[in-house]
Design an enzyme around this catalytic site. Structure first.
Site, PDB file in Angstrom:
ATOM      1  N   SER A  51       0.856  -1.187  -0.028  1.00 49.36           N
ATOM      2  CA  SER A  51       0.159   0.002   0.051  1.00 49.36           C
ATOM      3  C   SER A  51       0.937   1.367  -0.101  1.00 49.36           C
ATOM      4  CB  SER A  51      -0.918   0.058   1.123  1.00 49.36           C
ATOM      5  OG  SER A  51       0.003   0.332   2.498  1.00 49.36           O
ATOM      6  N   ASP A  87      -2.233  -1.873  -3.064  1.00 45.36           N
ATOM      7  CA  ASP A  87      -3.304  -1.792  -1.958  1.00 45.36           C
ATOM      8  C   ASP A  87      -3.540  -0.343  -1.751  1.00 45.36           C
ATOM      9  OD1 ASP A  87      -5.345  -2.526  -0.004  1.00 45.36           O
ATOM     10  OD2 ASP A  87      -3.744  -2.779   1.388  1.00 45.36           O
ATOM     11  N   GLU A 139     -13.148   1.435  -3.376  1.00 47.36           N
ATOM     12  CA  GLU A 139     -13.787   1.520  -1.830  1.00 47.36           C
ATOM     13  C   GLU A 139     -15.015   2.300  -1.880  1.00 47.36           C
ATOM     14  OE1 GLU A 139     -11.302   1.168   1.692  1.00 47.36           O
ATOM     15  OE2 GLU A 139     -12.909   2.158   2.728  1.00 47.36           O
ATOM     16  N   HIS A 184      -9.391  -2.559   9.832  1.00 44.19           N
ATOM     17  CA  HIS A 184      -7.853  -2.799   9.752  1.00 44.19           C
ATOM     18  C   HIS A 184      -7.118  -2.985  11.006  1.00 44.19           C
ATOM     19  CE1 HIS A 184      -8.893  -0.465   6.196  1.00 44.19           C
ATOM     20  NE2 HIS A 184      -8.256  -1.647   5.423  1.00 44.19           N
TER      21      HIS A 184
HETATM   22 ZN    ZN Z   1      -7.893  -2.039   3.259  1.00 38.31          ZN
END
Ligand code: ZN
Length: 295
Positions: A51, A87, A139, A184
């Protein structure tokens, strides 16, 4: 490379087969090898991810990470489907850099924006990724956090199924991260939960495979149930924190290391923490994702 692909077929097969493909955060280039070895050992498809926040925190370059991934693939020649995924990323330049470097899939996280802006930014990334035959994850709704490692805010907003339908139609996104109760990081105060009814509703209204974030520490039976819902459930599950914790336990540290710090360990220690991470990933593949022998 032959079996490095984008997420299209990987997740289509998972949706049909009612299992989930693990998207494992390596965070350090040294942890790419154990993820791929675990996939080979269990004959499972696998996604290796990095990420934008990890790039900053661990001081590892996007290009450096991609190069390391392709080096491992060349060396091991795994006969399982693999993807290299970016990510949570908010910066379009980082997405472009990843696509140039050979990432086969990217996530644009514009979930903090309002609906119209999220649509506009995601659409732009879908157009960009097309030129590289890469897939895009977006998302909708806001996924909560236990540790603020992946996100800065802790606002949790469950994904609205009708909005999800409109979002997918307007953006042409390949898969969608939904907020249905997981968070998370490591679960300490809050307990993990999955809103299965909401998941089914989203699946009924949308065509795209769904992604569950915050997989670390969610009981395996919850993930198995989420993947096996009649309408398709979740097809990709992100697992991040658990890998780093397995590595830290071996080296006797807490918190986070940098890429350089981890690379400084001798061969013997490296083999040990790689083995620990491999066993963890194998366990997730077999008992949690049910993706063993699906390659
Ligand atoms: Zn995530």
């Amino acid at each position: 490379m032959a079996n490095v692909e984008n997420l299209t077929k990987l997740l289509e097969d998972a949706k049909k087969g009612r299992y989930a493909v693990g998207s494992f955060s390596a965070r350090y280039t040294k942890l790419i090898q154990p993820i791929i070895c675990a996939a080979m050992e269990t004959k499972s498809p696998v996604i290796v991810q990095l990420s934008e926040k990890e790039v900053i925190r661990h001081k590892v370059g996007v290009k450096e990470f991609a190069d390391a991934f392709y080096r491992v693939v060349k060396e091991l020649n795994p006969q399982v489907p693999l993807a290299l995924h970016l990510d949570h990323t908010k910066t379009l330049d980082v997405i472009k850099e990843a696509l140039e470097a050979g990432f086969t899939s990217v996530m644009i996280d514009a979930s903090e924006m309002d609906f119209a802006d999220n649509v506009a930014v995601t659409k732009e990334v879908v157009e960009m990724a097309k030129r590289y035959h890469a897939t895009v994850e977006a998302e909708l709704g806001k996924i909560g956090t236990n540790d603020f490692v992946e996100t800065d805010t802790d606002e949790e907003l469950y994904t609205d199924p009708k909005e999800a339908k409109e979002f997918c139609q307007k953006t042409g996104v390949d898969c969608l991260a939904v907020s249905v109760g997981t968070a998370h990081g490591v679960y300490t105060v809050r307990r993990p939960k999955v809103d299965y009814v909401r998941l089914e509703e989203i699946n009924t209204l949308t065509e795209v495979p769904l992604v569950l974030h915050g997989g670390s520490g969610v009981p395996s039976e919850m993930v198995v149930k989420a993947a096996q819902l009649p309408e398709g459930g979740v097809s990709k599950v992100n697992i991040a924190t658990d890998l780093e914790l397995a590595m830290l336990a071996v080296v006797g540290k807490e918190g986070h290391l940098t890429e350089t710090e981890l690379n400084a360990y001798d061969e013997e220690t490296t083999v040990k923490f790689q083995k620990a991470v491999q066993l963890l990933v194998e366990d997730k593949i077999i008992n949690y994702l049910q993706s063993a022998n699906k390659a």
